[in-house]
Scaffold this active site. Structure first.
Site, PDB file in Angstrom:
ATOM      1  N   GLU A 184     -31.840 -21.690  51.299  1.00  0.00           N
ATOM      2  CA  GLU A 184     -32.854 -21.764  50.250  1.00  0.00           C
ATOM      3  C   GLU A 184     -32.946 -20.401  49.586  1.00  0.00           C
ATOM      4  O   GLU A 184     -33.248 -19.402  50.236  1.00  0.00           O
ATOM      5  CB  GLU A 184     -34.210 -22.161  50.831  1.00  0.00           C
ATOM      6  CG  GLU A 184     -35.281 -22.263  49.768  1.00  0.00           C
ATOM      7  CD  GLU A 184     -36.651 -22.581  50.317  1.00  0.00           C
ATOM      8  OE1 GLU A 184     -37.603 -22.497  49.534  1.00  0.00           O
ATOM      9  OE2 GLU A 184     -36.784 -22.881  51.517  1.00  0.00           O
ATOM     10  N   GLU A 192     -34.891 -14.082  49.768  1.00  0.00           N
ATOM     11  CA  GLU A 192     -35.881 -13.661  48.773  1.00  0.00           C
ATOM     12  C   GLU A 192     -35.678 -12.180  48.534  1.00  0.00           C
ATOM     13  O   GLU A 192     -35.286 -11.447  49.444  1.00  0.00           O
ATOM     14  CB  GLU A 192     -37.289 -13.939  49.300  1.00  0.00           C
ATOM     15  CG  GLU A 192     -38.418 -13.581  48.386  1.00  0.00           C
ATOM     16  CD  GLU A 192     -38.405 -14.354  47.081  1.00  0.00           C
ATOM     17  OE1 GLU A 192     -38.194 -13.690  46.040  1.00  0.00           O
ATOM     18  OE2 GLU A 192     -38.606 -15.572  47.083  1.00  0.00           O
ATOM     19  N   ASP A 232     -34.944 -16.802  37.733  1.00  0.00           N
ATOM     20  CA  ASP A 232     -35.294 -16.285  36.413  1.00  0.00           C
ATOM     21  C   ASP A 232     -34.217 -16.730  35.423  1.00  0.00           C
ATOM     22  O   ASP A 232     -33.037 -16.442  35.621  1.00  0.00           O
ATOM     23  CB  ASP A 232     -35.375 -14.760  36.471  1.00  0.00           C
ATOM     24  CG  ASP A 232     -35.983 -14.157  35.223  1.00  0.00           C
ATOM     25  OD1 ASP A 232     -35.843 -14.759  34.134  1.00  0.00           O
ATOM     26  OD2 ASP A 232     -36.582 -13.089  35.329  1.00  0.00           O
ATOM     27  N   LYS A 290     -32.659 -14.786  26.987  1.00  0.00           N
ATOM     28  CA  LYS A 290     -31.933 -14.160  25.885  1.00  0.00           C
ATOM     29  C   LYS A 290     -30.452 -14.088  26.227  1.00  0.00           C
ATOM     30  O   LYS A 290     -30.068 -13.760  27.339  1.00  0.00           O
ATOM     31  CB  LYS A 290     -32.483 -12.756  25.620  1.00  0.00           C
ATOM     32  CG  LYS A 290     -33.912 -12.773  25.112  1.00  0.00           C
ATOM     33  CD  LYS A 290     -34.421 -11.381  24.870  1.00  0.00           C
ATOM     34  CE  LYS A 290     -35.864 -11.459  24.407  1.00  0.00           C
ATOM     35  NZ  LYS A 290     -36.439 -10.122  24.256  1.00  0.00           N
ATOM     36  N   ASP A 297     -37.958 -24.704  35.492  1.00  0.00           N
ATOM     37  CA  ASP A 297     -38.795 -25.282  34.445  1.00  0.00           C
ATOM     38  C   ASP A 297     -38.290 -24.872  33.064  1.00  0.00           C
ATOM     39  O   ASP A 297     -38.969 -25.047  32.063  1.00  0.00           O
ATOM     40  CB  ASP A 297     -40.258 -24.876  34.629  1.00  0.00           C
ATOM     41  CG  ASP A 297     -40.444 -23.383  34.788  1.00  0.00           C
ATOM     42  OD1 ASP A 297     -39.452 -22.631  34.654  1.00  0.00           O
ATOM     43  OD2 ASP A 297     -41.579 -22.965  35.052  1.00  0.00           O
TER      44      ASP A 297
END
Length: 155
Positions: free
Chosen positions: A35, A60, A110, A114, A146
């Protein structure tokens, strides 16, 4: 117990030989899931409970998120989770041998929307090639985002 002792769920990957022997790390066999981006660990703990036979490795880069997730894993008492503070590309390339993962979950990377930032995106052709080399036959990459354009690319 010594309060300063590392939690068993924290993976001290810098002290391990690469690639890591996950059967030894978990002291058992089971489907191995990676994950990427576990945040506060809610999804990780739920996955560990839903799949008690699985061995889950979470990555992470945020120290604060790592600490929150470690506390959650300890509080919930799940033992089939190892968490590491490491970048996804590095970890996937070095910590995992070829064809060992049954699933790679990527949580809301993320999108760097751009175009001039595209090289910073995790989800890229190179990432998917590397991920494919680490997946067992029939394995899957499961991205969640999303950002519609990023999702369309990932698909």
């Amino acid at each position: 117990m010594d309060e300063r002792a590392p939690l068993p769920s924290l993976l001290p990957w810098r002290t391990r030989a690469f690639p890591i022997d996950w059967r030894t790390e978990f002291d058992r066999r089971g489907p191995l899931t990676l994950e990427i981006g576990f945040g506060d660990g809610r999804f990780t703990v739920r996955s560990a409970r839903d799949r008690p036979d699985a061995c889950l490795v979470g990555l992470e880069i945020s120290s604060a998120s790592l600490q929150r997730a470690l506390r959650r894993v300890k509080r919930e008492g799940v033992t089939n989770v190892r968490l590491a503070k490491a970048g996804a590309r590095f970890a996937l390339r070095h910590l995992f041998a070829e064809h060992v993962l049954d699933r790679i979950v990527v949580n809301f990377p993320d999108p760097w929307p751009k175009e001039r930032h595209a090289e910073r995106r995790l989800l890229s052709r190179d990432f998917f090639r590397l991920a494919a080399s680490r997946l067992q036959s029939g394995g899957a990459v499961c991205p969640a985002t999303d950002h519609a354009d990023y999702f369309a690319f990932a698909v």
